[in-house]
Design an enzyme around this catalytic site. Structure first.
Site, PDB file in Angstrom:
ATOM      1  N   GLY A  10     -51.927  21.463  -3.761  1.00  0.00           N
ATOM      2  CA  GLY A  10     -51.314  21.052  -2.493  1.00  0.00           C
ATOM      3  C   GLY A  10     -51.684  21.942  -1.321  1.00  0.00           C
ATOM      4  O   GLY A  10     -52.750  22.552  -1.285  1.00  0.00           O
ATOM      5  N   CYS A 272     -40.943  24.448   4.737  1.00  0.00           N
ATOM      6  CA  CYS A 272     -40.324  25.689   4.240  1.00  0.00           C
ATOM      7  C   CYS A 272     -39.005  26.073   4.883  1.00  0.00           C
ATOM      8  O   CYS A 272     -38.058  26.426   4.184  1.00  0.00           O
ATOM      9  CB  CYS A 272     -41.287  26.867   4.428  1.00  0.00           C
ATOM     10  N   PHE A 334     -45.187  18.033  12.390  1.00  0.00           N
ATOM     11  CA  PHE A 334     -44.154  19.011  12.774  1.00  0.00           C
ATOM     12  C   PHE A 334     -44.689  20.063  13.737  1.00  0.00           C
ATOM     13  O   PHE A 334     -43.925  20.723  14.426  1.00  0.00           O
ATOM     14  CB  PHE A 334     -43.490  19.638  11.547  1.00  0.00           C
TER      15      PHE A 334
END
Length: 481
Positions: A10, A272, A334
Site C-alpha cells: 500500500g 492517520c 485530503f
C-alpha cells in the site's frame, strides 16, 4: 545477500521498499500482497498510488532488486527481514468500536510468518499499531515457532503523502525500537545497517519497543493538535476581524513554536491523524486515564466543528438554502499532490451540502469519478480495509453528484465554488472566466486560503476565506454553528 520481504503493497509498503531497493542495490526486496490487481498495478506503468517521484524510483529498481509478487508464503520463507505493512483500520463493531485499532490483518500476517518460516527472522512493524502490539505479535510467533527464533522490531513510518519520496530520501529521523536483550539489540543493528546505506547515523534513533510504538501515535497527535489549534483560532479571527494568516505568521516566528502546520483550513484528513488519535484515546481509557483521553478527543471535536462550520457558512450565505443549487467542489483529495481521499474533509463537506439537497459538481486532478462516488456512500471507517475487502455500502451512485474533468466545467452555471484541496492549479485559474459563467451572486468559499480574496472581490465574487475578515455580505448572513 540480505533478503527483505514486505507484506502489504500500500501507501507505506510500496514507496518505502522502493527506496530501500534504490539505496541498497545489494539487498533483494520483494513486496507481497494477496490482492492480485494491486500487485499487477505495481508491475505496470500505472502504479496503484500517485506520489511525485515514485514511478521513477520503481522503474529504476523493478526487476533488478525490487520485485512485486502475490506469492506471499514463498518470499516470507526466504526473507531475513520481514516488514509488515498491512492495514490497521479502526474497529467498527465489538470491543472498542469507533476507537480501537482492528489488528485482524496484522494477526493474519503474523500467523503466516510463523507457519512458513524455516529460518530465524527479524519481523518489523511498519504499520501504525497500538502500544504493546509487538508483545501480542511476539506471543503468536513464539507459540507457533517450531523452534525458530523471531525478533520483533518497531520501525514506524513518518512519511507525509505528497512528499513521501523526499521524506524517504532525507528523513528527519528513522526510529527503530527493539527488545533490550542481546538478541533484540543485534536485530536493531541489522535493521540500522540497512538504513545506514543512505541515512546519517545521528538520524537513526534506537529505543525500546514501546517508546517506538507510542512515538508514532504521539507524533501524529501533536501534528493534528497544531492544525486543530490554528483552526480554533480561525473561528475567533472571523468573529473579531483578525486575519488568521497574520496571527499564524506572528506566532510561527517564535522559535519555540515554529511555522509548520499552522495553516488554517477546512480541516485535516488522511489515513492517520484521526485514526491514531482515536487509538490513543482508547489506549488512555484502557489504562485508566480518562482525563488524558478527553484531552485528545478535543482535537477531533474541533476538526469536526471546522467542517460543519464551513458547511453552515456556505448554506447561510446563500440565503439559507442550497437546495437544487449547483455547487462546484474543487478538490477532493485530503491534500495536494496525492490521490488519497481517506478521511478527506471533502467527504463531510459534500455530505453536509447534499443533506441540504445541493447539486454538486466535483473536480479533482487525481481522484477518479468512481472513487469519489464510492467515498460519498461509504460508511465511516470502511475506507481503511483493503479495497477488495471493503464492505459494500450500496452500489447506487449519488444522483446529485457529477464529476467533471476540469475546473471550468465544474463551475459552469454554478451558484458557488468550494475549494477543498490546495492544488496549485486552483491558484492560477481564470476566475474572471469562471465568474462570467456562474449564476449571480457568485460565491467562492475558500477552504484552503489559496485564492487572492481581494482580486476575486474586484471581479465581483462574494468570498469567504477561512479565518479572514468577513465580507460585508457574510456579516449580514451569520452562520449558525
Amino acid at each position: 545477500m540480505v533478503k527483505i520481504c514486505c507484506i502489504g503493497a500500500g501507501y507505506v509498503g510500496g514507496p518505502t521498499m522502493a527506496v530501500i531497493a534504490l539505496k541498497c542495490p545489494s539487498i533483494e526486496v520483494v513486496v507481497v500482497d494477496i490482492w492480485e490487481p494491486r500487485i499487477a498495478a505495481w508491475n505496470s506503468d500505472q502504479l496503484p498510488i500517485y506520489e511525485p517521484g515514485l514511478y521513477e524510483v520503481v522503474k529504476e529498481c523493478r526487476g533488478r532488486n525490487l520485485f512485486f509478487s502475490k506469492d506471499v508464503e514463498k518470499h516470507v520463507a526466504e526473507a531475513d527481514i520481514v516488514f509488515v505493512s498491512v492495514n490497521t483500520p479502526t474497529k467498527t463493531q465489538g470491543l472498542g468500536a469507533g476507537k480501537a485499532a482492528d489488528l485482524t490483518y496484522w494477526e493474519s500476517a503474523a500467523r503466516t510468518i510463523a507457519d512458513v518460516s524455516k529460518s530465524d527472522k527479524i519481523v518489523v512493524e511498519k504499520s501504525t499499531v497500538p502500544v504493546k502490539t509487538a508483545e501480542a505479535i511476539e506471543k503468536i510467533l513464539t507459540h507457533n515457532s517450531k523452534g525458530i527464533k523471531f525478533q520483533i522490531l518497531s520501525n514506524p513510518e513518518f512519511l507525509a503523502e505528497g512528499t513521501a519520496i523526499g521524506d524517504l530520501f532525507q528523513p528527519d529521523r528513522v526510529l527503530i525500537g527493539g527488545r533490550e536483550t542481546p538478541e533484540g539489540q543485534k536485530a536493531i543493528q541489522a535493521l540500522k545497517a540497512v538504513y545506514a546505506h543512505w541515512v546519517p547515523e545521528d538520524r537513526i534513533l534506537t529505543t525500546n519497543l514501546w517508546s517506538a510504538e507510542l512515538s508514532k501515535l504521539a507524533a501524529n497527535a501533536f501534528l493534528a493538535q497544531r492544525i486543530s489549534s490554528v483552526n480554533a483560532m480561525s473561528a475567533l479571527c472571523e468573529a473579531t476581524g483578525a486575519d488568521v494568516a497574520e496571527v499564524s505568521y506572528a506566532i510561527g516566528k517564535d522559535t519555540r513554536i515554529g511555522p509548520k502546520f499552522l495553516n488554517a483550513s477546512v480541516g485535516f484528513g488522511g489515513s492517520c491523524f484521526q485514526k491514531d488519535i482515536l487509538n490513543l484515546v482508547y489506549i488512555c481509557e484502557c489504562n485508566g486515564l480518562p482525563e488524558v483521553a478527553e484531552y485528545w478527543k478535543q482535537v477531533i471535536k474541533i476538526n469536526d466543528y471546522q467542517k460543519s462550520r464551513f458547511v453552515n457558512r456556505v448554506v447561510s450565505s446563500m440565503f439559507n438554502t442550497v437546495s437544487q443549487k449547483k455547487i462546484a467542489v474543487l478538490g477532493f483529495a485530503f491534500k495536494k499532490d496525492t490521490g488519497d481521499t481517506r478521511e478527506t474533509p471533502a467527504i463531510d463537506v459534500c455530505q453536509g451540502l447534499l443533506g441540504d439537497k445541493a447539486l454538486l459538481s466535483i473536480y479533482d486532478p487525481q481522484v477518479q469519478k468512481e472513487h469519489i462516488q464510492r467515498d460519498l456512500i461509504m460508511k465511516k471507517f470502511d475506507w481503511d480495509h483493503p479495497l477488495h475487502l471493503q464492505p459494500k455500502s450500496g452500489s447506487a451512485a449519488v444522483e446529485q453528484v457529477t464529476v467533471t474533468s476540469d475546473a471550468y466545467e465544474a463551475t459552469k452555471e454554478a451558484h458557488g465554488v468550494c475549494i477543498l484541496t490546495e492544488w496549485d492549479e486552483f491558484r492560477t485559474l481564470d476566475y474572471k472566466k469562471i465568474y462570467d459563467n456562474m449564476q449571480k451572486p457568485a460565491f467562492v468559499f475558500d477552504g484552503r486560503n489559496v485564492v487572492n480574496a481581494d482580486k476575486l472581490r474586484e471581479i465581483g465574487f462574494i468570498v469567504y476565506s477561512i479565518g479572514k475578515p468577513l465580507d460585508a455580505w457574510l456579516k449580514d448572513m451569520p452562520a449558525v454553528a
